[in-house]
Each structure stands twice: as structure tokens, then as C-alpha cells.
Design a protein around this motif. Sequence first.
Motif, short mmCIF file in Angstrom:
data_model
loop_
_atom_site.label_atom_id
_atom_site.label_comp_id
_atom_site.label_asym_id
_atom_site.label_seq_id
_atom_site.Cartn_x
_atom_site.Cartn_y
_atom_site.Cartn_z
N UNK A 12 90.31 88.02 58.02
CA UNK A 12 90.60 89.08 58.97
C UNK A 12 90.92 88.62 60.36
N UNK A 13 90.76 87.33 60.63
CA UNK A 13 91.12 86.80 61.95
C UNK A 13 92.61 87.01 62.23
N UNK A 14 92.92 87.28 63.50
CA UNK A 14 94.31 87.43 63.93
C UNK A 14 94.67 86.27 64.85
N UNK A 15 95.56 85.37 64.42
CA UNK A 15 95.98 84.27 65.30
C UNK A 15 96.71 84.81 66.53
N UNK A 16 96.61 84.12 67.64
CA UNK A 16 97.18 84.62 68.88
C UNK A 16 98.70 84.75 68.82
N UNK A 17 99.37 83.81 68.13
CA UNK A 17 100.84 83.94 68.04
C UNK A 17 101.26 85.03 67.06
N UNK A 18 100.46 85.30 66.05
CA UNK A 18 100.72 86.45 65.17
C UNK A 18 100.55 87.75 65.97
N UNK A 19 99.54 87.78 66.79
CA UNK A 19 99.31 88.94 67.65
C UNK A 19 100.51 89.19 68.55
N UNK A 20 101.04 88.12 69.16
CA UNK A 20 102.15 88.27 70.08
C UNK A 20 103.46 88.65 69.42
N UNK A 21 103.74 88.06 68.27
CA UNK A 21 105.04 88.27 67.65
C UNK A 21 105.07 89.44 66.66
N UNK A 22 103.94 89.73 66.03
CA UNK A 22 103.93 90.75 64.99
C UNK A 22 103.17 92.02 65.42
N UNK A 23 101.96 91.84 65.92
CA UNK A 23 101.11 93.00 66.21
C UNK A 23 101.59 93.78 67.43
N UNK A 49 91.90 73.82 55.18
CA UNK A 49 92.70 74.31 54.05
C UNK A 49 92.64 75.83 53.95
N UNK A 50 91.46 76.40 54.17
CA UNK A 50 91.32 77.86 54.12
C UNK A 50 92.20 78.52 55.18
N UNK A 51 92.26 77.92 56.37
CA UNK A 51 93.11 78.45 57.44
C UNK A 51 94.58 78.37 57.07
N UNK A 52 94.98 77.21 56.55
CA UNK A 52 96.39 77.01 56.18
C UNK A 52 96.80 77.97 55.05
N UNK A 53 95.93 78.12 54.06
CA UNK A 53 96.24 79.01 52.95
C UNK A 53 96.34 80.46 53.42
N UNK A 54 95.43 80.86 54.28
CA UNK A 54 95.42 82.25 54.76
C UNK A 54 96.68 82.54 55.59
N UNK A 55 97.07 81.57 56.41
CA UNK A 55 98.27 81.76 57.23
C UNK A 55 99.50 81.98 56.36
N UNK A 56 99.65 81.16 55.34
CA UNK A 56 100.82 81.28 54.49
C UNK A 56 100.76 82.43 53.51
N UNK A 57 99.62 82.60 52.85
CA UNK A 57 99.51 83.58 51.78
C UNK A 57 99.33 85.01 52.29
N UNK A 58 98.57 85.18 53.36
CA UNK A 58 98.25 86.52 53.85
C UNK A 58 99.12 86.93 55.03
N UNK A 59 99.33 86.00 55.96
CA UNK A 59 100.07 86.34 57.18
C UNK A 59 101.55 85.98 57.10
N UNK A 60 101.95 85.28 56.03
CA UNK A 60 103.37 85.07 55.78
C UNK A 60 104.01 83.91 56.49
N UNK A 74 98.65 79.04 61.33
CA UNK A 74 97.41 78.30 61.04
C UNK A 74 96.75 77.66 62.26
N UNK A 75 97.49 77.14 63.25
CA UNK A 75 96.82 76.42 64.35
C UNK A 75 95.71 77.20 65.05
#
Length: 351
Positions: free
Chosen positions: A80-91, A48-59, A64-65
Amino acid sequence: MTSLEALAFRALRAAGDVRFHRQHRGQAAAVLASVESERGATDPALIKACDDYAGDVLGRHGYAPWLRVYAAVAGEFRTGWIPDNYYGRIVLPAVQGPYGEVSKLKPLSRRLLQTDLLADVAYWVNGGLYGRDLEHLDRADLVAVLFADSDRVVFKSDDSVQGQGVRILDRAGFGADGLARLPSGVFQTYVRQHPLFAEFTPASVATIRITTTVTDDGGCRVRAAYLRLGRASDTHVQSTSHLRVALDPETGAFADDGFTTDWRTLTAHPDTGVTFAGNRAPGFGSCTAAVVELHRRMPFARNVGWDVVVDSDDEVKVLEWNAGHNDIKFSEAVQGPCFADLGWETLWRTR
């Protein structure tokens, strides 16, 4: 661009995003299943913490996966974790742009980085043969140049990733007439690795992956590090079979556990039986100092993964730099968050 063309472009980009995130969702699900088969189901509170952080903080809940994988490995959730797909598409579009793509053109590296630390000895590009300083090299002299220090040489094609496009060539079977069958790329000397690494993988050269980041104020520092070890049947480290062992970014001390390609843990190399705990990467301070200095010379790509080796004389050799979609997910899971002070979690708001 007309309004119709703009609409078509946005539609194509959206379709590409769907495919990209679907691929990452499948990869992360497979890794999570493997981790949970060894460690048991992840605590629902962490999910749940992962899912909430993905939606609320990372948009986007689609980030979340990979967060779930990180939490399963770490046994906790870390802000503060950066998901790999967020890294690829956003960062990456924000901190690398097209400059990251330059690292794929390996014959340019020595000129761009202005260093003799690269193991390069010659280049084969678009049908032309060149020496280390890009001077014309006669084919009749090629064997003498390539095998001056060893009976083996490594060829890496441009845009080679995950160990693909790498060939180990030996003097006995090499002929300059075979150049036409090679794509553009670089010839590198075959490094005689430090004895400690040879204990783990005598058949292939162990590499150290060090990630460095250039910050907005121009600073540069090491963010993560790990050791990559080949298997007994490998001639070189390959992502399909290698083992990874986290290294302390300050000291180079080995973690107690290593990880297989499917993220299962082990305490020793499965082929040689050499344990990881208690070891320290030789020359690690020299490795980190070298790549930080090199990154300062090429700061446009802000986050870079460097592959370095330490040879039998304790000298540092740089094999390549990776400024495209370099691997961060292993380090994030095992050592992260590695980039929590950089504000990357807000980049999606201005995309």
C-alpha cells in the motif's frame, strides 16, 4: 491538434517523464545510502519485495527506489505504500488536477478557505497593496497594519516552496518604499509560538505538517502528521536544514526519534538538547479539527498538506496549505502506508 503535433507532444511528455523519474531515482538512492550507512544494508528480500511491487502492482519498476527507502526505514515491506514519483506522476493529476496549483497563490487562500485562522495581515500583488479582506491599503498605513501585534512580520512570495521565498522583516528596518523589490505574496504576522516548541527552537517557529484527504464519499480525515523544527541558525523552518519528528495522527504524541534532512535519526534536537520522546504537541486536536474543516471548504484538491502552528495562547494559526506536490514520502516511510484504502495503486491503469 494534427497527428504530427500529437506525436511531438507525446515525445515531449515522454522525455519529461524520463527526466522526472531519473531525478527521483537519484534522490532516493542518496537517501537510501544515508539510511544504510546508519542501519546497515537492507535485507535483499525486502529489496526484491519492493521491486516486485513496483512492477507488478504499480506498473513500473522505476517506482522501486522510493519503496526501497521506505523499507529500509521501516525495516519491513508494507503493501500500500505510494512512492513519491508515483504520487507526482500518477496520483496528483488524478486527485488534484489544476486545482492544486491554486494553493501557490497565497493571497487567495483566505478568500478560498473562508477563514480567519490564516496568519495573513496584508497582500502585495501585481503592484497593488491590499488588506486582509482585499480592500485597498494605503502605503502610509502599511507599517501600522503589519506591526500591530509584533515587531516582526513574515513575507511569503507566491509559489514559495521548501522555505524559499520567505523573508522575516522587522519594524526598524522596514520601509514601504521597499515594496517594489518584493514579488507578489502575503504578509503574515510573526507568531509567538507555544513554550513547548520554543524549548526546541527558540530562534524559529516550529510548524506542524498535517496531511488530510477527501475521499470519494465526501469524507475527510487526517492521514499523517509530523513536526518540523528549525536549526539554531535558521530564522524560519527550511527544508534544507530542518528536522522532522513524526506525530501520532490521533494524539499528537512525538515519536521517540527525529530525522535530519539526510534521514539520519536522533533522539534530541542537536542545538538545544531537548529530547523528543514523551512530548505531545499542544493543541493538536484543535489543529486537526481546523484543517479537516478547511479542507471540506476547498475539497477539489483531494490531498493537502497543511502547515499550522500553535501560539503562546494555545490558539491555532494556519500558515499555508500545500496542494501541489506536497511531501508524502517521510510520512509513508515512518507512518505509512497512509493511503492504502484509497485505491491509488490502480490509478495508473486508467491514465
